[in-house]
Design an enzyme around this catalytic site. Structure first.
Site, PDB file in Angstrom:
ATOM      1  N   HIS A 306       0.848  -1.192   0.000  1.00 13.99           N
ATOM      2  CA  HIS A 306       0.000   0.000   0.000  1.00 13.99           C
ATOM      3  C   HIS A 306       0.876   1.232   0.000  1.00 13.99           C
ATOM      4  CE1 HIS A 306      -3.146   2.856   1.080  1.00 13.99           C
ATOM      5  NE2 HIS A 306      -3.985   1.938   0.664  1.00 13.99           N
ATOM      6  N   ASP A 363      -8.056  -5.074  -0.372  1.00 20.17           N
ATOM      7  CA  ASP A 363      -8.523  -5.942  -1.471  1.00 20.17           C
ATOM      8  C   ASP A 363      -8.191  -7.411  -1.270  1.00 20.17           C
ATOM      9  OD1 ASP A 363      -7.621  -3.192  -3.455  1.00 20.17           O
ATOM     10  OD2 ASP A 363      -9.665  -3.937  -3.157  1.00 20.17           O
TER      11      ASP A 363
END
Ligand code: SDX
Length: 427
Positions: A306, A363
């Site tokens: 991320h 996700d």
């Protein structure tokens, strides 16, 4: 602490004010950099560049903190519902019952979609990816609601906001039903916002619609967890397009296209496809971990890493826990959940991932729940877009109300210097 930053270059010093946010973040305001020093900054992917001051969402990537308007994501996921969170993100406060009832009432008033829009949907091949269909239909809303384009007043912005909150779930349902060759329908607005969406997506002609309450609760929680994430790629796209005053629907349509990419929201579909691939290949997670680390191999561990979180994504923690609950509650066995947990365990002990602070993101587990809820894999990113809709709206509204200037970054030119044109006979 000095509230100024000093840049020294070729013996000259330049001072710039430092802005401190309410959570102690510091930003150097370089508004006068080019006029004073004749320079700009360069920052690929805007990794160190703030585009705005915002009061909507706070992230602390090092500590894995996420708050919407000051409320912890853990609290909101546990105690609020999606429409309350949408109101909170857009208007800044949790609504009381009267405010929430009026908000939902105004949304229901705007939940019809012009019949002509079905002709646009008809034009798509059934194999079209739903994100491309949804982006087009959302942009087409502009044609059928021209009064929602160049809105200046808060009142007109509100009208555009309830329009898209009313129509978007219908477009999501129609996009899915087109792929499933089911008749395009409307729901039942005596139901709640999320249950009505589920009904529109899944009801079958001639069959009584009923759904386990736990499914609606799980879907509601997933939508809350996706509702905003400060200046991510798609929110920044919405702000950029909105800054030209192109209107809310066109801005949201652009955000949908940005979210579609597998490095962003498209990762939830890519994760399931990756896990299915590992399963089909015999389930050897170690082999795929090596591929993910091999610079010569384009394979990446989708759902990992991320830009901001260098710790666990708090949403991934909640979704992982919810995945177990939903699958157990529905009596669903999904072998890819064990593969996902195996990958996570191995990555958290692997130096490559630990050194780069790569953790599961939002996700990584969400697709496992969507699949258990019967949502087709190509619709996973559409569900992300539906969840993110209130966040995009909130970012667009904040940008417009603050009268932010049109977004227009600079560049450093590295091309050819001036050269003389030669006719083709001399080239
Ligand atoms: C979302 O921004 C947001 O807030 C987004 C989001 C939201 O709610 O809006 O949180 C939603 O988009 C989540 C991210 C979903 N994408 C994926 O899961 C795709 C897989 N992840 C990566 O592609 C990557 O981690 C990104 C795109 C998410 C972040 O990329 P960055 O910040 O540009 O980091 P990078 O590519 O520079 O990676 C740093 C290093 C590199 O190695 P080195 O060059 O230092 O040797 O980490 C490696 C990368 O190769 N790396 C990975 C990896 N992610 C980063 N290696 C293997 N597998 C991965 N997934």
């Amino acid at each position: 602490m000095s509230d100024k930053a000093i840049l020294e270059y070729q013996g000259k010093k330049y001072e710039f004010p430092v802005t401190e946010g309410t959570e102690g973040e510091l930003g150097i305001n370089i508004k006068t950099l080019r006029s004073e020093a004749g320079m700009i900054t360069l920052d690929r992917g805007y990794k160190n560049t703030g585009s705005c001051e915002s009061a909507i969402t706070f992230l602390n990537g090092e500590e894995g903190i996420l708050r919407y308007r000051g409320y912890a994501i853990e609290d909101l996921a546990e105690k609020a519902d999606f429409l309350e969170v949408a109101y909170l993100l857009i208007f800044g406060e949790l609504p009381n019952k009267q405010q929430l009832d009026k908000f939902y009432g105004d949304i229901k008033e705007e939940s019809e979609v012009d019949e002509e829009m079905k002709k646009i949907l008809d034009g798509f091949p059934k194999a079209a990816h739903p994100m491309g269909v949804l982006a087009s239909l959302t942009s087409a809303l502009t044609a059928f609601n021209p009064g929602s384009v160049d809105v200046e007043s808060e009142e007109d912005m509100y009208k555009a906001i309830v329009k898209i909150l009313g129509k978007f779930p219908v477009l999501v349902a129609w996009t899915q039903r087109k792929k499933s060759s089911l008749p395009l329908n409307y729901g039942d607005d005596s139901l709640g916002y999320v249950e009505n969406l589920h009904k529109m997506m899944f009801e079958k002609p001639g069959k009584k619609y009923n759904v386990d309450k736990s499914v609606i609760e799980a879907l509601d929680k997933l939508l809350i967890l996706h509702a905003d994430h400060e200046q991510n790629c798609s929110a920044s796209t919405v702000r950029m397009v909105g800054s030209s005053h192109a209107g809310l629907f066109a801005s949201i349509s652009a955000g949908i296209s940005a979210l579609w990419g597998p490095l962003h929201g498209g990762a939830n579909q890519a994760v399931i496809e990756m896990l299915e691939g590992i399963k089909a290949d015999g389930g050897d997670t170690h082999k795929f971990m090596q591929k993910a680390k091999d610079k010569d191999d384009s394979f990446r561990l989708m759902g990992f890493g991320h830009r901001v979180y260098k710790n666990f994504d708090p949403r991934a923690k909640i979704i992982k826990k919810s995945a177990d609950e939903v699958l157990n509650g529905l009596g669903v066995e999904d072998p890819v959940l064990d593969i996902a947990k195996g990958l996570e365990k191995e990555a958290l002990e692997d130096d490559y991932f630990v050194k780069r602070k790569l953790y599961p993101n939002v996700d990584f587990y969400s697709g496992i729940i969507y699949r258990a809820l019967g949502i087709p894999v190509e619709m996973f990113t559409v569900m992300f877009a539906l969840g993110r809709l209130p966040g995009w709206i909130a970012q667009w509204r904040e940008m417009r109300l603050k009268k932010e200037p049109i977004g227009r970054p600079r560049q450093i030119y590295v091309g050819e210097n001036l050269r003389e044109f030669k006719p083709v006979s001399e080239r």
